[in-house]
Design a protein around this motif. Structure first.
Motif, PDB file in Angstrom:
ATOM      1  N   SER A  60      13.758   3.571  -2.362  1.00 28.73           N
ATOM      2  CA  SER A  60      13.461   4.992  -2.002  1.00 28.73           C
ATOM      3  C   SER A  60      13.319   6.369  -2.086  1.00 28.73           C
ATOM      4  O   SER A  60      14.553   6.517  -2.382  1.00 28.73           O
ATOM      5  CB  SER A  60      13.327   5.064   0.081  1.00 28.73           C
ATOM      6  OG  SER A  60      13.308   3.468   0.638  1.00 28.73           O
ATOM      7  N   ASN A  91       4.774   2.262   1.910  1.00 30.60           N
ATOM      8  CA  ASN A  91       4.985   2.239   3.474  1.00 30.60           C
ATOM      9  C   ASN A  91       3.141   1.582   4.028  1.00 30.60           C
ATOM     10  O   ASN A  91       3.711   1.133   5.218  1.00 30.60           O
ATOM     11  CB  ASN A  91       5.334   3.871   3.444  1.00 30.60           C
ATOM     12  CG  ASN A  91       6.510   3.874   2.853  1.00 30.60           C
ATOM     13  OD1 ASN A  91       7.244   3.894   1.736  1.00 30.60           O
ATOM     14  ND2 ASN A  91       7.366   4.203   4.257  1.00 30.60           N
ATOM     15  N   THR A 110       9.555   4.532   0.326  1.00 31.38           N
ATOM     16  CA  THR A 110       9.561   3.602  -0.392  1.00 31.38           C
ATOM     17  C   THR A 110       8.734   3.128  -1.234  1.00 31.38           C
ATOM     18  O   THR A 110       7.751   2.686  -1.397  1.00 31.38           O
ATOM     19  CB  THR A 110       9.969   2.171   1.269  1.00 31.38           C
ATOM     20  OG1 THR A 110      11.131   2.710   1.908  1.00 31.38           O
ATOM     21  CG2 THR A 110       9.945   1.275  -0.123  1.00 31.38           C
ATOM     22  N   LYS A 147       3.007   3.715  -3.317  1.00 33.85           N
ATOM     23  CA  LYS A 147       4.350   3.681  -1.910  1.00 33.85           C
ATOM     24  C   LYS A 147       3.578   2.795  -1.314  1.00 33.85           C
ATOM     25  O   LYS A 147       2.630   2.363  -0.827  1.00 33.85           O
ATOM     26  CB  LYS A 147       4.166   4.939  -1.431  1.00 33.85           C
ATOM     27  CG  LYS A 147       5.242   5.268  -0.063  1.00 33.85           C
ATOM     28  CD  LYS A 147       4.862   6.923   0.124  1.00 33.85           C
ATOM     29  CE  LYS A 147       4.253   7.201   1.317  1.00 33.85           C
ATOM     30  NZ  LYS A 147       4.570   8.717   1.805  1.00 33.85           N
TER      31      LYS A 147
END
Length: 380
Positions: A87, A65, A100, A63
């Protein structure tokens, strides 16, 4: 990509090795590498959200982020509808932690393209393509009167569905479109006949090329490049296709599906994310990989990538008409009008009926009412 890698190594000292495989090979190579725990630091060619979710569930994809510095500022560089495709959110039907999981490289959408030289021959302004549905029909008639075949596309394939999509959203709106495809209301109740009637209006205006009902997209593209038709409905990838067919063919433009004043909602076009990278969760070079991929998404690299590859840049800041090919810029500036994806249809048989029905309407062998009735029977 190799040029980018060389440039980045000179800039940072970090060596990047790109390896290219065909689409047929890629899936099996990634699957084998996952089992052997030899996945690359990052890869592309993953596909749509269902395929991405399986990789995430398997524990293979990071991920991003928390890995991308100033993630909030970075994500603002991309259209929201593009990031939505890579996402996940709570309650979206996927068994994936919200976040995301991809880094966009390019995007795409479908619009109309037109031959400016043929417009001139028909007495039409090559810098003012049709903006309304009535203008579109009038332009078609004037082209026909000048002895020019107005329009063709791959009606006989999946493109027939795509041609109708903007007007399905425009006439039905998101709620009725979803309800009709789910079988909660009939297509007749939703007003689908009005969408199909647009094909009747094109047919009666004699806009279609001969044989268009069974035509595939490559045939229509070759006709467009050869100057045999004035307009085509195609994807942004067509810019590269046209260049490979005839590098000297450049005098053409792009226009958004003409607005139909009878429709109550905005038209939304097919499209979305094209290529995107996912990052190996267990990469030994996680920071270096993220830094390089973020660098690839910056404005200058995106402009170069778009011009070299004939793909649309994912970064909104790269949409610069002075630095991009005019056709690329025209496609890219409408990315905020891409639809969120067609809602799932209850019975795939109804879609088969629609595909055949489109062809029959174009050939004058069925009416929109007849096709809609068959679709409703199939979707029960």
């Amino acid at each position: 990509m190799k040029e980018f890698a060389q440039e980045y190594e000179k800039k940072t000292g970090v060596h990047v090795d790109f390896q290219l495989y065909s689409g047929d090979q890629m899936g099996s190579k990634i699957q084998a590498a996952a089992q052997a725990k030899t996945l690359p630091d990052a890869w592309t060619g993953v596909g749509l959200k269902p395929a991405l979710s399986k990789l995430i569930e398997g524990g293979y994809v990071a991920k991003v982020n928390d890995l991308i510095p100033n993630f909030g500022n970075w994500r603002n560089k991309f259209p929201q509808n593009v990031l939505d495709q890579i996402s996940f959110t709570q309650g979206d039907g996927f068994n994936v932690p919200p976040g995301t999981y991809g880094i966009p490289l390019d995007v795409n959408n479908m619009q109309f393209l037109y031959n400016k030289e043929l417009f001139k021959k028909a007495g039409l302004d090559p810098d003012n393509p049709p903006k309304t549905w009535n203008e579109f029909l009038e332009y078609g008639k004037k082209l026909k009167e000048a002895g020019i075949t107005p329009f063709a596309t791959g009606i006989g394939t999946w493109v027939g569905f795509s041609l109708l999509e903007p007007y399905e959203w425009a006439y039905l709106g998101p709620d009725k479109l979803k309800e009709a495809r789910a079988g909660q209301i009939t297509f007749k109740e939703a007003g689908f006949e009005k969408v199909l009637n647009l094909l009747v209006e094109m047919r009666d205006a004699k806009i279609f090329a001969e044989g268009v009902a069974t035509m595939d997209l490559p045939t229509a593209e070759q006709m467009f490049v050869n100057g045999q038709i004035a307009m085509i409905f195609d994807g942004s990838w067509a810019i590269g296709v046209f260049n490979s067919m005839n590098p000297n063919f450049k005098d053409y433009g792009v226009f958004f599906p003409p607005k139909d004043d009878r429709a109550s909602y905005p038209a939304l076009i097919p499209g979305g994310i094209g290529a995107y990278f996912v990052v190996n969760k267990d990469s030994k070079h996680l920071k270096e990989t993220i830094d390089f991929l973020v660098w690839l998404t910056e404005k200058d690299q995106q402009i170069k990538y778009a011009n070299e590859s004939f793909n649309l840049p994912a970064n909104k800041d790269a949409i610069d008409p002075n630095k991009l090919l005019p056709q690329t810029a025209a496609f890219a500036k409408e990315m905020d009008k891409v639809n969120p994806g067609m809602p799932p249809i209850k019975n795939p048989r109804a879609e088969e009926v629609l595909g055949k029905g489109i062809q029959m309407i174009v050939m004058g062998q069925k009416t929109p009412a007849e096709v809609v009735k068959e679709m409703d029977e199939a979707n029960k």
